[in-house]
Design a protein around this motif. Sequence first.
Motif, PDB file in Angstrom:
ATOM      1  N   GLU A 191      -2.587   6.402  -2.082  1.00 32.13           N
ATOM      2  CA  GLU A 191      -3.931   5.942  -2.439  1.00 32.13           C
ATOM      3  C   GLU A 191      -4.924   6.188  -1.316  1.00 32.13           C
ATOM      4  OE1 GLU A 191      -2.653   1.428  -1.118  1.00 32.13           O
ATOM      5  OE2 GLU A 191      -2.415   2.107  -3.183  1.00 32.13           O
ATOM      6  N   ALA A 192      -4.430   6.650  -0.158  1.00 32.41           N
ATOM      7  CA  ALA A 192      -5.340   6.923   0.965  1.00 32.41           C
ATOM      8  C   ALA A 192      -4.646   7.840   1.960  1.00 32.41           C
ATOM      9  CB  ALA A 192      -5.756   5.630   1.664  1.00 32.41           C
ATOM     10  N   GLN A 193      -5.474   8.525   2.743  1.00 33.53           N
ATOM     11  CA  GLN A 193      -5.003   9.357   3.855  1.00 33.53           C
ATOM     12  C   GLN A 193      -5.455   8.679   5.140  1.00 33.53           C
ATOM     13  OE1 GLN A 193      -3.429  12.410   3.402  1.00 33.53           O
ATOM     14  NE2 GLN A 193      -3.814  12.771   1.239  1.00 33.53           N
ATOM     15  N   ILE A 194      -4.514   8.415   6.040  1.00 35.36           N
ATOM     16  CA  ILE A 194      -4.880   7.729   7.283  1.00 35.36           C
ATOM     17  C   ILE A 194      -4.532   8.583   8.495  1.00 35.36           C
ATOM     18  CG2 ILE A 194      -4.722   5.445   6.246  1.00 35.36           C
ATOM     19  CD1 ILE A 194      -2.036   5.072   7.685  1.00 35.36           C
ATOM     20  N   TRP A 195      -5.184   8.269   9.590  1.00 38.25           N
ATOM     21  CA  TRP A 195      -5.015   8.998  10.859  1.00 38.25           C
ATOM     22  C   TRP A 195      -5.327  10.475  10.697  1.00 38.25           C
ATOM     23  CZ3 TRP A 195      -4.995   7.160  15.624  1.00 38.25           C
ATOM     24  CH2 TRP A 195      -4.710   5.792  15.796  1.00 38.25           C
ATOM     25  N   VAL A 196      -6.336  10.787   9.887  1.00 39.28           N
ATOM     26  CA  VAL A 196      -6.679  12.202   9.693  1.00 39.28           C
ATOM     27  C   VAL A 196      -7.270  12.816  10.968  1.00 39.28           C
ATOM     28  CG1 VAL A 196      -6.942  12.054   7.186  1.00 39.28           C
ATOM     29  CG2 VAL A 196      -8.908  11.635   8.660  1.00 39.28           C
ATOM     30  N   SER A 197      -7.633  11.968  11.940  1.00 37.48           N
ATOM     31  CA  SER A 197      -8.097  12.508  13.227  1.00 37.48           C
ATOM     32  C   SER A 197      -6.983  13.275  13.942  1.00 37.48           C
ATOM     33  CB  SER A 197      -8.601  11.374  14.125  1.00 37.48           C
ATOM     34  OG  SER A 197      -7.554  10.457  14.406  1.00 37.48           O
ATOM     35  N   ASP A 234      -7.150  16.019  -2.327  1.00 37.52           N
ATOM     36  CA  ASP A 234      -6.860  15.024  -3.358  1.00 37.52           C
ATOM     37  C   ASP A 234      -8.008  14.058  -3.659  1.00 37.52           C
ATOM     38  OD1 ASP A 234      -6.823  13.344  -1.158  1.00 37.52           O
ATOM     39  OD2 ASP A 234      -4.633  13.245  -1.077  1.00 37.52           O
ATOM     40  N   GLY A 235      -9.083  14.090  -2.861  1.00 37.59           N
ATOM     41  CA  GLY A 235     -10.199  13.194  -3.136  1.00 37.59           C
ATOM     42  C   GLY A 235      -9.948  11.738  -2.782  1.00 37.59           C
ATOM     43  N   LEU A 236      -8.822  11.440  -2.175  1.00 36.64           N
ATOM     44  CA  LEU A 236      -8.525  10.060  -1.794  1.00 36.64           C
ATOM     45  C   LEU A 236      -9.361   9.633  -0.599  1.00 36.64           C
ATOM     46  CD1 LEU A 236      -4.622  10.094  -2.024  1.00 36.64           C
ATOM     47  CD2 LEU A 236      -6.234   9.127  -3.676  1.00 36.64           C
ATOM     48  N   PRO A 237      -9.553   8.334  -0.424  1.00 39.20           N
ATOM     49  CA  PRO A 237     -10.234   7.855   0.791  1.00 39.20           C
ATOM     50  C   PRO A 237      -9.490   8.328   2.033  1.00 39.20           C
ATOM     51  CG  PRO A 237      -9.936   6.062  -0.781  1.00 39.20           C
ATOM     52  CD  PRO A 237      -9.153   7.247  -1.313  1.00 39.20           C
ATOM     53  N   ARG A 238     -10.273   8.693   3.047  1.00 39.65           N
ATOM     54  CA  ARG A 238      -9.697   9.169   4.305  1.00 39.65           C
ATOM     55  C   ARG A 238     -10.177   8.286   5.436  1.00 39.65           C
ATOM     56  NH1 ARG A 238     -10.746  15.693   4.184  1.00 39.65           N
ATOM     57  NH2 ARG A 238     -10.428  15.945   1.945  1.00 39.65           N
ATOM     58  N   PHE A 239      -9.297   8.044   6.362  1.00 33.34           N
ATOM     59  CA  PHE A 239      -9.644   7.216   7.514  1.00 33.34           C
ATOM     60  C   PHE A 239      -9.243   7.943   8.788  1.00 33.34           C
ATOM     61  CE2 PHE A 239      -8.875   4.554   3.858  1.00 33.34           C
ATOM     62  CZ  PHE A 239      -9.969   3.699   3.867  1.00 33.34           C
ATOM     63  N   PRO A 240     -10.137   7.993   9.796  1.00 34.57           N
ATOM     64  CA  PRO A 240      -9.815   8.694  11.039  1.00 34.57           C
ATOM     65  C   PRO A 240      -8.592   8.119  11.728  1.00 34.57           C
ATOM     66  CG  PRO A 240     -12.109   7.941  11.011  1.00 34.57           C
ATOM     67  CD  PRO A 240     -11.446   7.369   9.805  1.00 34.57           C
ATOM     68  N   GLN A 241      -8.433   6.786  11.611  1.00 40.18           N
ATOM     69  CA  GLN A 241      -7.269   6.128  12.196  1.00 40.18           C
ATOM     70  C   GLN A 241      -6.602   5.301  11.100  1.00 40.18           C
ATOM     71  OE1 GLN A 241      -8.896   4.205  15.716  1.00 40.18           O
ATOM     72  NE2 GLN A 241      -8.612   6.101  16.885  1.00 40.18           N
ATOM     73  N   ASN A 253       0.840  -1.196   0.000  1.00 36.28           N
ATOM     74  CA  ASN A 253       0.000   0.000   0.000  1.00 36.28           C
ATOM     75  C   ASN A 253       0.870   1.239   0.000  1.00 36.28           C
ATOM     76  OD1 ASN A 253       0.288   1.100   2.847  1.00 36.28           O
ATOM     77  ND2 ASN A 253      -0.424  -0.977   3.309  1.00 36.28           N
ATOM     78  N   VAL A 254       0.244   2.348  -0.410  1.00 38.68           N
ATOM     79  CA  VAL A 254       0.932   3.648  -0.424  1.00 38.68           C
ATOM     80  C   VAL A 254      -0.020   4.633   0.239  1.00 38.68           C
ATOM     81  CG1 VAL A 254       2.078   5.411  -1.812  1.00 38.68           C
ATOM     82  CG2 VAL A 254       2.027   3.039  -2.614  1.00 38.68           C
ATOM     83  N   ARG A 255       0.356   5.165   1.395  1.00 36.01           N
ATOM     84  CA  ARG A 255      -0.551   5.991   2.173  1.00 36.01           C
ATOM     85  C   ARG A 255       0.174   7.181   2.768  1.00 36.01           C
ATOM     86  NH1 ARG A 255      -3.191   0.728   5.116  1.00 36.01           N
ATOM     87  NH2 ARG A 255      -4.457   0.081   3.350  1.00 36.01           N
ATOM     88  N   VAL A 256      -0.628   8.191   3.079  1.00 40.04           N
ATOM     89  CA  VAL A 256      -0.130   9.345   3.830  1.00 40.04           C
ATOM     90  C   VAL A 256      -0.658   9.209   5.240  1.00 40.04           C
ATOM     91  CG1 VAL A 256      -0.145  11.848   4.053  1.00 40.04           C
ATOM     92  CG2 VAL A 256      -0.117  10.789   1.774  1.00 40.04           C
ATOM     93  N   CYS A 257       0.246   9.195   6.213  1.00 38.91           N
ATOM     94  CA  CYS A 257      -0.161   9.042   7.610  1.00 38.91           C
ATOM     95  C   CYS A 257       0.008  10.367   8.353  1.00 38.91           C
ATOM     96  CB  CYS A 257       0.651   7.950   8.293  1.00 38.91           C
ATOM     97  SG  CYS A 257       0.083   7.668   9.989  1.00 38.91           S
ATOM     98  N   HIS A 258      -1.078  10.775   9.012  1.00 38.19           N
ATOM     99  CA  HIS A 258      -1.092  12.048   9.730  1.00 38.19           C
ATOM    100  C   HIS A 258      -0.970  11.866  11.244  1.00 38.19           C
ATOM    101  CE1 HIS A 258      -2.307  14.467   6.190  1.00 38.19           C
ATOM    102  NE2 HIS A 258      -2.862  13.346   5.812  1.00 38.19           N
TER     103      HIS A 258
END
Length: 131
Positions: free
Chosen positions: A106-112, A122-129, A24-29
């Motif tokens: 492909e996704a943004q994670i830990w956006v909380s 970017d319109g990518l799927p976002r996940f709170p964690q 996977n390729v993700r951006v972690c916040h």
Amino acid sequence: MSAPYAGGCLCGQVRWRATAEPANVRVCHCRNCQRATGGPFFARAVFLADHIERAGETTRWPTSERVDRLSCARCGTPVFAEPKDPPARLGVALATLDDPGSLVPEAQIWVSEKLAWVTIHDGLPRFPQGA
Ligand SMILES: [Zn+2]
């Protein structure tokens, strides 16, 4: 683009090469990634460890119970994040790619835990964690 991918740290002492596509390729916040990288987020590709070749001396720091961070022992670039739970995987900082646009999140994670001034368009799927 397609495998192999290659990259390294700022000084060139640490090099890596991936022989297959990432899991996977993700951006972690998350705060952990913010502190460990010194940046507002951590954009990374996770590969199965068997698909990564690496060279050069790194320092290792356990930034949580689940992840060790590995940085270049000379210039300090945070290059790898190594989850401790199986299967063996290795996260690689996208910014260390020789061709830095060759892998795209492909996704943004830990956006909380995202910094308030970071705006995602970017319109990518976002996940709170995690996802
Ligand atoms: Zn270095």
